[in-house]
Design an enzyme around this catalytic site. Structure first.
Site, PDB file in Angstrom:
ATOM      1  N   ARG A 189      -5.356  -1.624  -0.483  1.00  0.00           N
ATOM      2  CA  ARG A 189      -6.602  -1.488   0.280  1.00  0.00           C
ATOM      3  C   ARG A 189      -7.757  -2.222  -0.369  1.00  0.00           C
ATOM      4  O   ARG A 189      -8.872  -2.214   0.123  1.00  0.00           O
ATOM      5  CB  ARG A 189      -6.967   0.002   0.456  1.00  0.00           C
ATOM      6  CG  ARG A 189      -6.054   0.724   1.424  1.00  0.00           C
ATOM      7  CD  ARG A 189      -6.199   0.142   2.836  1.00  0.00           C
ATOM      8  NE  ARG A 189      -5.447   0.886   3.806  1.00  0.00           N
ATOM      9  CZ  ARG A 189      -4.287   0.511   4.335  1.00  0.00           C
ATOM     10  NH1 ARG A 189      -3.722  -0.610   3.968  1.00  0.00           N
ATOM     11  NH2 ARG A 189      -3.690   1.262   5.230  1.00  0.00           N
ATOM     12  N   TYR A 216       0.812  -1.216   0.000  1.00  0.00           N
ATOM     13  CA  TYR A 216       0.000   0.000   0.000  1.00  0.00           C
ATOM     14  C   TYR A 216       0.848   1.269   0.000  1.00  0.00           C
ATOM     15  O   TYR A 216       0.489   2.268  -0.609  1.00  0.00           O
ATOM     16  CB  TYR A 216      -0.946  -0.017   1.211  1.00  0.00           C
ATOM     17  CG  TYR A 216      -1.898   1.148   1.257  1.00  0.00           C
ATOM     18  CD1 TYR A 216      -2.861   1.308   0.270  1.00  0.00           C
ATOM     19  CD2 TYR A 216      -1.833   2.083   2.287  1.00  0.00           C
ATOM     20  CE1 TYR A 216      -3.745   2.377   0.307  1.00  0.00           C
ATOM     21  CE2 TYR A 216      -2.714   3.154   2.328  1.00  0.00           C
ATOM     22  CZ  TYR A 216      -3.666   3.299   1.336  1.00  0.00           C
ATOM     23  OH  TYR A 216      -4.530   4.357   1.375  1.00  0.00           O
ATOM     24  N   TYR A 273      -1.418  -2.076   8.869  1.00  0.00           N
ATOM     25  CA  TYR A 273      -2.858  -1.913   9.041  1.00  0.00           C
ATOM     26  C   TYR A 273      -3.396  -2.760  10.193  1.00  0.00           C
ATOM     27  O   TYR A 273      -4.259  -2.319  10.947  1.00  0.00           O
ATOM     28  CB  TYR A 273      -3.557  -2.277   7.729  1.00  0.00           C
ATOM     29  CG  TYR A 273      -5.024  -1.981   7.701  1.00  0.00           C
ATOM     30  CD1 TYR A 273      -5.483  -0.677   7.572  1.00  0.00           C
ATOM     31  CD2 TYR A 273      -5.954  -3.005   7.786  1.00  0.00           C
ATOM     32  CE1 TYR A 273      -6.838  -0.398   7.534  1.00  0.00           C
ATOM     33  CE2 TYR A 273      -7.314  -2.748   7.752  1.00  0.00           C
ATOM     34  CZ  TYR A 273      -7.742  -1.431   7.627  1.00  0.00           C
ATOM     35  OH  TYR A 273      -9.090  -1.164   7.595  1.00  0.00           O
TER      36      TYR A 273
END
Length: 170
Positions: free
Chosen positions: A54, A19, A135
Site C-alpha cells: 500500500r 499486499y 486493488y
C-alpha cells in the site's frame, strides 16, 4: 503437496510478494521456506514491484524485518527479463503488479503500467485468499493461463505448510 514437490524439483524460483503477504504477516514463514529451499540448492530470489503493498517500499521493509538476505531481493527492472528462464514464479498476495492485461490489453484500466512478467516462467503458483480482483478492480488473465495454478488460502498459513513440507523433503 504438489506445490512442495514442484518447488523441490525446480532449480530457479522467483517469489513475488504483494499486499496479501503483508496483511497475513506471512514474511517469517516465507523466510523459513526460502532458507530451506536455498539449503536444498535452489536459486531463490524475490521480485519487488515498486508499488507493491500500500506504499512504495512496504515489501522491502517486510522482507528485511524477517531477515531475508537483501542480495536475493531484486527490483522489477533488474529481474523482469529473468522470468523466461525461471522454473517457478511463486506469487504471494500480489495481483495488479503481475497482471498481464497491463501489457496485453490496450483497453485495460491498467494498460501501460509496468508489471512483473510472472507468466513467462515455466510454472506460476499464485497464493491468494480468493479469486477476487486486486486493488485496481481488474481481472487478472494470469490466473487462468495454462501454466498457472492457484493455491487459495491465507498467505501465512500456506507459507507455514509449504515450509514444513520442504523441510520434511530435505
Amino acid at each position: 503437496d504438489d506445490t512442495v514437490k514442484l518447488l523441490m524439483e525446480s532449480e530457479s524460483i522467483i517469489i513475488v510478494p504483494g499486499y496479501g503477504l503483508a496483511v497475513a504477516k506471512g514474511q517469517y514463514p516465507l523466510k523459513d521456506m526460502v532458507d530451506h529451499l536455498i539449503k536444498a540448492g535452489k536459486k531463490v530470489r524475490f521480485a519487488i514491484h515498486p508499488v507493491a503493498g500500500r506504499m512504495p517500499g512496504q515489501l522491502n521493509v517486510l522482507l528485511a524485518e524477517a531477515g531475508v538476505d537483501y542480495s536475493i531481493v531484486e527490483e522489477l527492472e533488474e529481474i523482469n527479463d529473468d522470468f523466461g528462464e525461471t522454473d517457478v514464479a511463486l506469487v504471494i498476495g500480489a495481483n495488479d503488479t503481475v497482471n498481464s492485461a497491463a501489457e496485453d490489453d490496450p483497453n485495460s484500466e491498467i494498460a501501460g503500467m509496468p508489471v512483473l512478467r510472472v507468466w513467462n516462467a515455466k510454472q506460476v503458483i499464485v497464493m491468494k485468499r480468493s479469486l477476487a480482483a486486486g486493488y485496481a478492480g481488474v481481472d487478472n488473465p494470469v490466473f487462468i493461463k495454462d501454466n498457472t495454478d492457484m493455491l487459495l488460502g491465507d498467505a501465512k498459513d500456506t507459507a507455514e505448510k509449504l515450509a514444513a513440507g520442504i523441510k520434511q523433503s530435505l
